[in-house]
Design an enzyme around this catalytic site. Structure first.
Site, short mmCIF file in Angstrom:
data_model
loop_
_atom_site.label_atom_id
_atom_site.label_comp_id
_atom_site.label_asym_id
_atom_site.label_seq_id
_atom_site.Cartn_x
_atom_site.Cartn_y
_atom_site.Cartn_z
N CYS A 123 11.45 -28.73 -22.56
CA CYS A 123 12.13 -29.05 -21.56
C CYS A 123 13.18 -30.31 -21.92
O CYS A 123 12.66 -31.45 -22.14
CB CYS A 123 11.42 -29.36 -20.26
SG CYS A 123 12.46 -30.04 -18.90
N TYR A 173 23.11 -23.08 -17.75
CA TYR A 173 21.70 -23.13 -17.74
C TYR A 173 20.94 -21.81 -17.08
O TYR A 173 19.91 -21.49 -17.81
CB TYR A 173 21.15 -24.13 -16.71
CG TYR A 173 19.79 -24.60 -16.59
CD1 TYR A 173 19.03 -25.08 -17.64
CD2 TYR A 173 19.07 -24.40 -15.30
CE1 TYR A 173 17.70 -25.08 -17.43
CE2 TYR A 173 17.82 -24.55 -15.14
CZ TYR A 173 17.18 -25.19 -16.40
OH TYR A 173 15.60 -25.21 -16.30
N GLU A 188 17.00 -25.35 -25.56
CA GLU A 188 17.42 -26.42 -24.79
C GLU A 188 17.21 -27.56 -25.91
O GLU A 188 16.05 -27.85 -26.34
CB GLU A 188 16.47 -26.72 -23.73
CG GLU A 188 16.83 -25.69 -22.58
CD GLU A 188 15.88 -26.30 -21.46
OE1 GLU A 188 15.22 -27.57 -21.37
OE2 GLU A 188 15.88 -25.42 -20.49
N ASP A 240 5.71 -24.73 -19.95
CA ASP A 240 7.18 -24.08 -19.97
C ASP A 240 7.14 -23.02 -21.04
O ASP A 240 6.98 -23.24 -22.40
CB ASP A 240 8.09 -25.03 -20.46
CG ASP A 240 8.22 -26.07 -19.26
OD1 ASP A 240 8.23 -25.86 -18.11
OD2 ASP A 240 8.56 -27.40 -19.53
N TYR A 293 12.63 -22.98 -24.92
CA TYR A 293 11.55 -24.17 -25.30
C TYR A 293 10.81 -24.41 -26.66
O TYR A 293 10.04 -25.08 -26.91
CB TYR A 293 10.29 -24.03 -24.10
CG TYR A 293 10.87 -23.99 -22.84
CD1 TYR A 293 11.61 -25.21 -22.31
CD2 TYR A 293 10.68 -23.09 -21.99
CE1 TYR A 293 11.99 -25.24 -20.98
CE2 TYR A 293 11.27 -23.15 -20.76
CZ TYR A 293 11.96 -24.00 -20.22
OH TYR A 293 12.46 -24.07 -18.70
N CYS A 301 8.62 -33.74 -16.13
CA CYS A 301 8.45 -33.84 -17.51
C CYS A 301 7.34 -33.05 -18.14
O CYS A 301 6.28 -33.63 -17.56
CB CYS A 301 8.52 -35.01 -18.07
SG CYS A 301 8.31 -35.19 -19.86
N CYS A 307 2.50 -39.06 -37.11
CA CYS A 307 3.08 -38.27 -38.11
C CYS A 307 3.42 -39.29 -39.30
O CYS A 307 3.98 -40.14 -39.04
CB CYS A 307 4.66 -38.05 -37.59
SG CYS A 307 5.58 -37.13 -38.87
#
Length: 219
Positions: free
Chosen positions: A54, A86, A98, A133, A138, A201, A210
């Site tokens: 998202c 959208y 997105e 999502d 996504y 969110c 990472c």
């Protein structure tokens, strides 16, 4: 965000919605720093584009990096439909993802730092979804501006794959491709979580660091 049609397979070009000839309306300036979203940008700045779920929460991850980020903007890329809305993207019939566009100063904030935030802010092994999502919009993606970005992005993917495997995660599904056309999302999506601090969110990282960029702190 929760009620989109659950599309998990990208359409073929002939199946895509027709879209429109001109761009949809969007914001002119960044909600937080008031800089023009479409530029012009100062000399020496570069662009990076990422998809990590998202785009409301994804954009916030990058503007929170602070110094070195000129503007962020959300939009759609890597699909077939020109100038999509959208609702069209959420139908699963445009092929778009997105994404967040980050305009940044590489002398202050190297591309490696953006990649570190990208990888650590979502789970890049989930395919056509991110958490709750679900849908092609996504998917995890890095959209390259030049060959220098390609080299760094592909190296970071290989390094992060090793780190994830050590923690029991499967293969990374992130697409790394030359940047297609970027279409700005509607005004209300731009810096959404600055305008609506309690807004939704759905991002969640793996908790795996990472290993990119010596001395670069996790976001």
């Amino acid at each position: 965000m929760f009620f989109q049609r659950k599309k998990t397979a990208l359409p073929e070009a002939h199946e895509a919605l027709p879209g429109r000839a001109g761009p949809i309306a969007t914001a002119e300036r960044h909600f937080l720093n008031k800089r023009p979203l479409a530029g012009p940008y100062p000399d020496g700045l570069q662009v990076a584009v990422f998809g990590l779920g998202c785009f409301w929460g994804a954009e916030r991850k990058f503007w929170q990096m602070g110094e070195g980020v000129w503007i962020t903007a959300v939009g759609y890329t890597a699909g077939f439909t020109p100038n999509p809305t959208y609702e069209e993207v959420c139908s699963g019939r445009t092929g778009h993802n997105e994404v967040v566009k980050v305009v940044f100063d590489p002398a202050v904030l190297p591309y490696e730092s953006l990649l570190k935030t990208f990888w650590e802010s979502h789970d890049p092994t989930q395919g056509m979804r991110q958490g709750n999502d679900v849908g092609t919009q996504y998917r995890s993606g890095i959209y390259l501006q030049d060959e220098a970005q390609r080299a760094v992005a592909e190296r970071s993917r290989a390094d992060y794959q090793q780190a994830l495997q050590q923690r029991g995660y499967g293969p990374i599904t992130t697409e790394i491709v030359d940047a297609p056309a970027f279409y700005d999302a509607e005004d209300y999506h731009q810096q959404y979580l600055a305008k609506n601090p309690a807004g939704y969110c759905g991002l969640g990282g793996t908790g795996v660091s990472c290993p990119i960029g010596v001395g670069v702190a996790a976001q």
